[in-house]
Design a protein around this motif. Structure first.
Motif, PDB file in Angstrom:
ATOM      1  N   ASP A   9     -12.383  21.314  53.159  1.00  0.00           N
ATOM      2  CA  ASP A   9     -13.596  21.439  52.354  1.00  0.00           C
ATOM      3  C   ASP A   9     -14.137  22.869  52.343  1.00  0.00           C
ATOM      4  N   SER A  10     -13.680  23.719  53.272  1.00  0.00           N
ATOM      5  CA  SER A  10     -14.175  25.097  53.347  1.00  0.00           C
ATOM      6  C   SER A  10     -13.252  26.112  52.680  1.00  0.00           C
ATOM      7  N   CYS A  11     -11.989  26.145  53.115  1.00  0.00           N
ATOM      8  CA  CYS A  11     -11.088  27.193  52.610  1.00  0.00           C
ATOM      9  C   CYS A  11     -10.144  26.718  51.509  1.00  0.00           C
ATOM     10  N   GLY A  12     -10.117  25.406  51.213  1.00  0.00           N
ATOM     11  CA  GLY A  12      -9.264  24.887  50.145  1.00  0.00           C
ATOM     12  C   GLY A  12      -7.823  24.668  50.556  1.00  0.00           C
ATOM     13  N   ASN A  13      -7.513  24.852  51.835  1.00  0.00           N
ATOM     14  CA  ASN A  13      -6.151  24.663  52.320  1.00  0.00           C
ATOM     15  C   ASN A  13      -5.718  23.210  52.142  1.00  0.00           C
ATOM     16  N   ILE A  14      -4.504  23.007  51.656  1.00  0.00           N
ATOM     17  CA  ILE A  14      -3.916  21.676  51.531  1.00  0.00           C
ATOM     18  C   ILE A  14      -2.781  21.620  52.536  1.00  0.00           C
ATOM     19  N   PHE A  15      -2.810  20.641  53.434  1.00  0.00           N
ATOM     20  CA  PHE A  15      -1.823  20.569  54.500  1.00  0.00           C
ATOM     21  C   PHE A  15      -1.536  19.113  54.845  1.00  0.00           C
ATOM     22  N   ALA A  16      -0.470  18.888  55.590  1.00  0.00           N
ATOM     23  CA  ALA A  16      -0.109  17.537  56.023  1.00  0.00           C
ATOM     24  C   ALA A  16      -1.048  17.112  57.139  1.00  0.00           C
ATOM     25  N   SER A  17      -1.737  15.991  56.929  1.00  0.00           N
ATOM     26  CA  SER A  17      -2.600  15.468  57.990  1.00  0.00           C
ATOM     27  C   SER A  17      -1.717  14.847  59.063  1.00  0.00           C
ATOM     28  N   ARG A  18      -2.310  14.394  60.131  1.00  0.00           N
ATOM     29  CA  ARG A  18      -1.509  13.751  61.183  1.00  0.00           C
ATOM     30  C   ARG A  18      -1.362  12.254  60.930  1.00  0.00           C
ATOM     31  N   TYR A  19      -1.841  11.781  59.787  1.00  0.00           N
ATOM     32  CA  TYR A  19      -1.793  10.359  59.465  1.00  0.00           C
ATOM     33  C   TYR A  19      -0.595  10.050  58.571  1.00  0.00           C
ATOM     34  N   ALA A  20       0.240   9.149  59.019  1.00  0.00           N
ATOM     35  CA  ALA A  20       1.417   8.746  58.255  1.00  0.00           C
ATOM     36  C   ALA A  20       1.341   7.249  58.000  1.00  0.00           C
ATOM     37  N   PHE A  21       1.658   6.847  56.802  1.00  0.00           N
ATOM     38  CA  PHE A  21       1.567   5.451  56.417  1.00  0.00           C
ATOM     39  C   PHE A  21       2.822   5.036  55.654  1.00  0.00           C
ATOM     40  N   GLY A  22       2.980   3.752  55.491  1.00  0.00           N
ATOM     41  CA  GLY A  22       4.027   3.184  54.665  1.00  0.00           C
ATOM     42  C   GLY A  22       3.473   1.933  54.010  1.00  0.00           C
ATOM     43  N   GLY A  23       3.998   1.556  52.861  1.00  0.00           N
ATOM     44  CA  GLY A  23       3.524   0.356  52.162  1.00  0.00           C
ATOM     45  C   GLY A  23       2.200   0.610  51.469  1.00  0.00           C
ATOM     46  N   ARG A  24       1.397  -0.432  51.322  1.00  0.00           N
ATOM     47  CA  ARG A  24       0.094  -0.323  50.667  1.00  0.00           C
ATOM     48  C   ARG A  24      -0.961  -0.061  51.726  1.00  0.00           C
TER      49      ARG A  24
END
Length: 167
Positions: A9-24
């Motif tokens: 929300d501050s610098c606009g960086n887009i990066f991989a979060s530590r949250y991984a999911f599969g399915g819905r």
């Protein structure tokens, strides 16, 4: 399992979060620290279907839809007048979440028009994916036999309690 992207929300960086999911999956209020500046970043709220490395948006909050719609309006206006100054400031003031676009804004008119067209195409695609109605969900109902105990807890057989046919 696919890692969800996070947006600072501050610098606009887009990066991989530590949250991984599969399915819905339904994502709400997921915040992580930005590796670049240390500020809070967010994983966009919404309902997603994740298959392999593909993340499909099934539903997004109205805020996300509004911001994309407003950005499309601003960029459409800029596409008609590509040499008019102040586009970057207008985006930053009206849509702070997209303020990082100003850092990448080309100086050449034809490059600016090409970038606007690309962003508008992406927004159209995203909006078309998020405006589809969700498939109906069904709630499992218990399969109760007529001689089973009633689901209300009375102890009577279902057929003599809640399962009685009304005349």
């Amino acid at each position: 399992m696919t890692t969800m992207p996070a947006f600072c929300d501050s610098c606009g960086n887009i990066f991989a979060s530590r949250y991984a999911f599969g399915g819905r999956v339904r994502v709400e209020n997921v915040n992580v620290r930005c590796p670049r500046c240390g500020s809070w970043a967010h994983v966009p709220d919404g309902i997603y279907e994740i298959v392999g490395n593909t993340i499909k948006i099934l539903s997004a909050p109205e805020r996300t839809t509004y911001e994309l719609t407003r950005l499309a309006e601003i960029l459409s206006e800029a596409q008609r007048k590509p040499d008019e100054p102040g586009l970057e400031k207008k985006i930053e003031s009206e849509l702070p979440a997209f303020g990082y676009l100003a850092k990448f804004w080309p100086k050449e008119t034809r490059d600016r028009i090409a970038l606007i067209s690309l962003i508008l195409t992406a927004i159209t695609l995203i909006r078309s994916l998020t405006t589809r109605p969700l498939p109906p969900t069904t709630q499992a109902k218990p399969n109760i036999g007529r001689n089973d105990p009633c689901i209300c807890g009375s102890g009577k057989p279902f057929k003599k309690c809640c399962g009685q046919l009304k005349k």
